[in-house]
Motif scaffolding. Structure first.
Motif, PDB file in Angstrom:
ATOM      1  N   PRO A 117      -8.774  -3.109 -36.384  1.00 34.77           N
ATOM      2  CA  PRO A 117      -9.914  -2.964 -37.306  1.00 34.77           C
ATOM      3  C   PRO A 117     -11.216  -2.647 -36.560  1.00 34.77           C
ATOM      4  N   GLU A 118     -12.036  -1.798 -37.152  1.00 33.42           N
ATOM      5  CA  GLU A 118     -13.308  -1.384 -36.548  1.00 33.42           C
ATOM      6  C   GLU A 118     -14.190  -2.568 -36.176  1.00 33.42           C
ATOM      7  N   GLU A 119     -14.191  -3.601 -37.017  1.00 31.97           N
ATOM      8  CA  GLU A 119     -15.087  -4.749 -36.785  1.00 31.97           C
ATOM      9  C   GLU A 119     -14.551  -5.704 -35.713  1.00 31.97           C
ATOM     10  N   PHE A 120     -13.381  -5.394 -35.165  1.00 32.90           N
ATOM     11  CA  PHE A 120     -12.767  -6.250 -34.141  1.00 32.90           C
ATOM     12  C   PHE A 120     -13.029  -5.653 -32.771  1.00 32.90           C
ATOM     13  N   GLN A 121     -13.665  -6.426 -31.908  1.00 29.70           N
ATOM     14  CA  GLN A 121     -13.947  -5.958 -30.552  1.00 29.70           C
ATOM     15  C   GLN A 121     -12.867  -6.479 -29.613  1.00 29.70           C
ATOM     16  N   VAL A 122     -12.063  -5.590 -29.062  1.00 24.74           N
ATOM     17  CA  VAL A 122     -10.992  -5.966 -28.141  1.00 24.74           C
ATOM     18  C   VAL A 122     -11.614  -6.329 -26.792  1.00 24.74           C
ATOM     19  N   THR A 123     -11.271  -7.508 -26.301  1.00 28.32           N
ATOM     20  CA  THR A 123     -11.789  -7.952 -24.999  1.00 28.32           C
ATOM     21  C   THR A 123     -10.707  -7.997 -23.929  1.00 28.32           C
ATOM     22  N   GLY A 124      -9.475  -7.777 -24.326  1.00 27.48           N
ATOM     23  CA  GLY A 124      -8.384  -7.756 -23.359  1.00 27.48           C
ATOM     24  C   GLY A 124      -7.063  -7.600 -24.073  1.00 27.48           C
ATOM     25  N   HIS A 125      -6.042  -7.262 -23.322  1.00 27.76           N
ATOM     26  CA  HIS A 125      -4.701  -7.160 -23.886  1.00 27.76           C
ATOM     27  C   HIS A 125      -3.684  -7.233 -22.759  1.00 27.76           C
ATOM     28  N   LYS A 126      -2.426  -7.423 -23.142  1.00 23.70           N
ATOM     29  CA  LYS A 126      -1.347  -7.517 -22.176  1.00 23.70           C
ATOM     30  C   LYS A 126      -0.138  -6.803 -22.764  1.00 23.70           C
ATOM     31  N   PHE A 127       0.487  -5.968 -21.960  1.00 21.78           N
ATOM     32  CA  PHE A 127       1.666  -5.237 -22.397  1.00 21.78           C
ATOM     33  C   PHE A 127       2.674  -5.260 -21.260  1.00 21.78           C
ATOM     34  N   GLU A 128       3.854  -5.803 -21.505  1.00 17.84           N
ATOM     35  CA  GLU A 128       4.894  -5.884 -20.492  1.00 17.84           C
ATOM     36  C   GLU A 128       6.216  -5.446 -21.112  1.00 17.84           C
ATOM     37  N   VAL A 129       7.022  -4.765 -20.326  1.00 17.17           N
ATOM     38  CA  VAL A 129       8.341  -4.338 -20.767  1.00 17.17           C
ATOM     39  C   VAL A 129       9.359  -5.079 -19.908  1.00 17.17           C
ATOM     40  N   TYR A 130      10.310  -5.747 -20.551  1.00 16.38           N
ATOM     41  CA  TYR A 130      11.306  -6.537 -19.839  1.00 16.38           C
ATOM     42  C   TYR A 130      12.657  -5.846 -19.876  1.00 16.38           C
ATOM     43  N   GLY A 131      13.407  -5.994 -18.814  1.00 14.24           N
ATOM     44  CA  GLY A 131      14.729  -5.402 -18.743  1.00 14.24           C
ATOM     45  C   GLY A 131      15.398  -5.800 -17.438  1.00 14.24           C
TER      46      GLY A 131
END
Length: 141
Positions: A117-131
């Motif tokens: 959403p536009e009103e949401f300010q992203v301050t960080g994220h994490k993306f991992e792929v497991y295998g």
């Protein structure tokens, strides 16, 4: 990140240099995979037989807070590795669930996500792929 960079970060944040801290960082720098606190303890106990698990875990927590170590969870257990770099190069990893080895992924999925959403300010994220990595697949057959 190099060991010297990690030690400099500790110094800049007012943490005293100790051989134990340096050795813990060196252990993580040597391995190109995520390690559990128990793994780190096993590798350091011969050199520092009186070192407690609590001390190891407290230092690991400090290293994570300072960005020296990266953290993930595998099989319900926290795992740690030396941060990739301090140059601001943003990337994510594929992680072998058998041995903990990692490889960098090019690009970032946040570049294609438009549903935030536009009103949401992203301050960080994490993306991992497991295998399972090629070596572990080969050993299990």
């Amino acid at each position: 990140m190099k060991v010297e960079e990690a030690l400099q970060i500790l110094k800049e944040h007012g943490f005293k240099y100790t051989g134990k801290r340096e050795e813990m960082i060196r252990i993580c720098a040597t391995e190109k995979r995520y390690l559990s606190a128990k793994d780190i303890m096993e590798r350091i106990k011969e050199q520092y037989p009186t070192l407690s698990f609590d001390t190891v875990y407290r230092n690991i927590s400090t290293f994570v807070e300072l960005g020296i170590l990266e953290e993930t969870e595998l099989d319900g257990e926290g795992r740690f590795r030396l941060a990739c770099s301090t140059d601001g190069h943003h990337h994510h990893h594929v992680i072998c669930t058998e041995c903990g080895k990692t490889s960098s992924l090019p690009g970032c999925p946040m570049n294609i996500i438009s549903a935030v959403p536009e009103e949401f300010q992203v301050t960080g994220h994490k993306f991992e792929v497991y295998g399972t990595c090629k070596e572990c697949v080969t050993h299990s057959n």
